[in-house]
Scaffold this active site. Structure first.
Site, mmCIF file in Angstrom:
data_model
loop_
_atom_site.group_PDB
_atom_site.id
_atom_site.type_symbol
_atom_site.label_atom_id
_atom_site.label_comp_id
_atom_site.label_asym_id
_atom_site.label_seq_id
_atom_site.Cartn_x
_atom_site.Cartn_y
_atom_site.Cartn_z
ATOM 1 N N HIS A 53 12.246 -0.457 6.810
ATOM 2 C CA HIS A 53 11.721 0.766 6.222
ATOM 3 C C HIS A 53 12.710 1.393 5.253
ATOM 4 O O HIS A 53 12.317 1.935 4.221
ATOM 5 C CB HIS A 53 11.377 1.761 7.334
ATOM 6 N N HIS A 99 2.501 6.219 6.178
ATOM 7 C CA HIS A 99 2.774 6.693 7.535
ATOM 8 C C HIS A 99 1.845 5.938 8.469
ATOM 9 O O HIS A 99 1.134 6.531 9.289
ATOM 10 C CB HIS A 99 2.600 8.210 7.634
#
Length: 768
Positions: A53, A99
């Site tokens: 990430h 998300h």
């Protein structure tokens, strides 16, 4: 002074290293960098910064091949958001982020905090947010797990709506797809756009040795710890237990932080500012130092916390929302505190910029982290893997449309059109966007429901247009071609709205890159995206990579979502998809084909995901965009709508339905000698339906011809509350426009009846 292990911290073992998502080879590199065993806190720091990430370890080599520069690009990849010049001394900042994992386990907060995070990325550049968009993917709403899908869908939409509405930023556009490929792994991609004067651009940089580092905004809690690592692993049956890794948002604090941050930026008291997003204080402080070529020294006990007994590990890795890290000018701390106090927010000096190049964290003066800064940010291990196409996908692509046996119901193509208009992916998303405030701030010229949103640039006669686009099924069947189509469709949508496409932000949603078939999808789709962006002169200014989007049942469809921004030179050029006046001519720009591969028709009517993605010509697409914009700017076009999911028949029906409460009928005659199903419902690329005054038709056809774009007048707009008639050699679509509108607008509300109330009740019970 080397870092010391804290009393009570776990001993670093191979099992603990594995729990932190680090491979044995990566841990060996850490030992080489430090020359010793890391402390538990240092292990957490490396784990976060070397996660997929934050570190992009499997995608960075591929991302370097994307075009990122153009004369109008003021800030490309590497900052909180990309920034482009839009003329008149103004600039636009924009970015898209995911998300996905948080929304899979906590849809309301997962989606809400996604909006909050992307807004902060934009206003930390000095831009005032003016619009939000979103790209959403869910499982089959009518499938065996429909209850779960409806819960996720309703929770995500409510989270997005509540957060954006409370902050006061309009949500102006988006897309929603429903497919079994996303059953266990919904995708929630949020995009934000901000406006600034060129000279107000500021960057997230820690420079000026001796300058104080200040924590601004909310106090730090234990929510979201290791959220970046959570987002860098596959979902599993145990993922629900990771709910504490999902952050909790407070949009009212976000609004205060937005205003305070913009005032700080314009005050001259700071040199850099950055959102504490993924990996929290760790990522913001290390990235700011890396950009400035400096080091930082932080006293962790000075960080304002809202829970007693928090350890350095927890404080550094917390992803509590609505926090910023600020590097102030030395001696200006009181000014910063004063500005924050006016907005009822806290600011606390927690460290200092150094010239050591090291990342140092102390607890009551004792060093608990001491790491060379450069390896944390710029030396994250990266991997170039061997991608191999899955044999079953190659077999699917060989499917031949001529072998398709039509269903008996298809003798009446009106039945097929009704069926497609009722499909949730095609049906109106009004149920979604009516939960969003799309007009707050009063700059929205075109809101949800057309090809792209258009937002007025106040004080000028200009506007910007924005869209998000990707058909994951195309990318699944042909990653290279699907990547090109995602960019091409976004550009078409902007051109249909009267805008010149200018730049891209992308959100690359894929499965586990360690699997050769997934890496193949990633690398090939990026190759296609890069070539399309080069062809359209729309450089990539930033974005997000979200990998490991899979669960024990398999990976999602590869979904590289394209967010694109364009410039409308004159508000008079703004064009929408709905037909405008009875008697107008209908002109098809582009050529019909016999393609059916990857179409919504094939999936909905025949239950098949097969065939090749539609062919796409980048030169042809560019010619189409150029011709369309020329015709729009000349005042010859009243409406424009691109042909996408559902094909030509659905595009015509959508423009008829969108003409108002009663709609406008159409009379169309398609003379092509193609099978009716392919002609009406095939998804051939590079096609746009425009309507125009009959006196302007010849000029529209002339402009198209001058650019080498196939074109034909195919019919006329009928009367209000009339009938949608589309004649082909293989059958006739004939239905009242009101009947089609009822199907189109009722499809999702009918399926979601009562679900939104259930989500509201669930949220109330959680609060209690």
């Amino acid at each position: 002074m080397p870092a010391e292990a804290r009393p009570g911290d776990p001993t670093v073992t191979p099992a603990l290293v594995a729990d932190h998502g680090l491979s044995p080879d990566e841990y060996d590199q850490i030992l080489g960098i430090l020359g010793r065993v890391p402390t538990y806190t240092e292990l957490g720091v490396f784990s976060a910064m070397w996660s997929e990430h934050c570190g992009y370890k499997n995608s960075r080599p591929l991302l370097r091949k994307l075009p990122t520069k153009a004369p109008w690009v003021l800030q490309g990849p590497g900052e909180n958001a990309g920034v482009i010049d839009v003329g008149g001394g103004l600039a636009v900042a924009f970015k898209i982020e995911s998300h996905n994992h948080p929304s899979a386990v906590e849809p309301y907060q997962g989606a809400a905090t996604g909006v909050g995070g992307i807004l902060r990325d934009v206003f930390t550049m000095g831009a005032r947010p003016i619009a939000c968009l979103n790209s959403l993917r869910f499982g089959e709403i009518d499938g065996a797990e429909g209850d779960r899908v409806r819960y996720l869908f309703a929770g995500v939409v409510k989270g997005i709506g509540d957060y954006g509405n409370c902050v006061g930023i309009p949500t102006v556009a988006g897309e929603v797809y429903f497919d079994g490929a996303y059953e266990g792994n919904p995708l929630v991609n949020a995009m934000a756009i901000g406006l600034m004067k060129r000279e107000e651009l500021i960057k997230g940089v820690a420079e000026g040795v001796g300058n104080p580092i200040m924590a601004v905004g909310s106090k730090t809690g234990r929510d979201g710890i290791h959220g970046a690592t959570f987002a860098s692993a596959e979902l599993s049956a145990e993922s629900e237990a990771k709910r504490p890794m999902v952050q909790v948002g407070d949009p009212f604090t976000e609004k205060l932080l937005l205003e305070a941050s913009l005032e700080l930026i314009r005050s001259g008291h700071i040199v850099g500012i950055q959102d504490m997003g993924a990996a929290g204080l760790v990522s913001s402080s290390t990235e700011m130092a890396a950009r400035g070529g400096t080091g930082v020294d932080i006293e962790i006990t000075r960080v304002p916390v809202r829970e007693m007994g928090m350890t350095p590990y927890e404080i550094l890795l917390s992803e509590t929302q609505e926090r910023m890290l600020v590097v102030a000018k030395n001696g200006h701390e009181d000014n910063v505190i004063g500005i924050l106090a006016r907005w009822d927010l806290d600011a606390e000096t927690i460290g200092v910029v150094t010239d050591t190049g090291r990342y140092v964290v102390r607890e009551n003066g004792i060093v608990v982290v001491d790491i060379p800064g450069e390896p944390l940010v710029d030396a994250c291990p990266t991997y170039t893997r061997q991608g191999v196409e899955a044999p079953e996908i190659a077999e699917l692509r060989r499917w031949d449309a001529s072998t398709l046996e039509p269903r008996a119901e298809e003798r009446d193509p009106t039945w097929t059109l009704r069926t497609l208009l009722d499909a949730p992916t095609i049906a109106s998303k009004r149920w979604v966007y009516e939960q969003y405030d799309s007009t707050v701030r009063t700059s929205t010229v075109v809101g949800p429901g057309s090809d792209a949103a258009v937002i007025r640039l106040r004080g000028t006669n200009q506007a910007i247009a924005a869209t998000v686009d990707c058909n994951g099924r195309y990318v699944y069947l042909n990653p290279y071609r699907g990547g090109q189509i995602a960019v091409a469709e976004a550009a078409r949508n902007l051109a249909c709205s009267g805008a010149l496409p200018r730049a891209v932000t992308d959100n690359l949603n894929f499965g586990n890159p360690l699997k050769p078939e997934v890496y193949h999808q990633l690398s090939e789709s990026l190759r296609g995206i890069g070539e399309a962006c080069e062809a359209f002169r729309t450089p990539v200014t930033g974005g997000n990579v979200s990998l490991y989007n899979e669960n024990p049942r398999g990976a999602i469809y590869p979904t590289p979502t394209i967010g694109m921004v364009g410039v409308v030179e004159d508000l008079a050029h703004v064009t929408t998809a709905a037909f405008k006046a009875p008697g107008d001519d209908l002109v098809l720009l582009g050529a019909n084909t016999g393609e059916l591969g990857g179409s919504e028709y094939l999936k909905i009517v025949h239950g098949l995901v097969a065939g090749d993605a539609p062919a796409v010509s980048l030169d042809g697409e560019l010619a189409l965009q150029t011709a369309l914009l020329e015709a729009i700017r000349a005042g010859h076009v009243r409406s424009a709508h691109d042909c996408a999911e559902g094909g030509l028949a659905v595009a015509l029906a959508e423009s008829a339905i969108g003409a108002g409460p009663d709609g406008l009928g159409i009379d169309v005659d398609l003379a092509d000698r193609l099978p009716a199903n392919a002609l009406l419902f095939g998804e051939a690329q590079g096609r746009v339906v425009v309507s125009c005054d009959p006196a302007k038709t010849a000029e529209v056809l002339r402009i198209a011809g001058a650019h080498g774009v196939p074109s034909a007048c195919i019919g006329r707009v009928g009367e209000r509350s009339g009938r949608v008639r589309i004649a082909t050699r293989g059958g006739m679509v004939d239905a009242p426009v009101g009947e089609l509108a009822a199907i189109y607008f009722d499809a999702i509300p009918r399926r979601m009846e009562g679900t939104a109330a259930d989500v509201e009740t669930s949220l109330e019970s959680e609060v209690q």
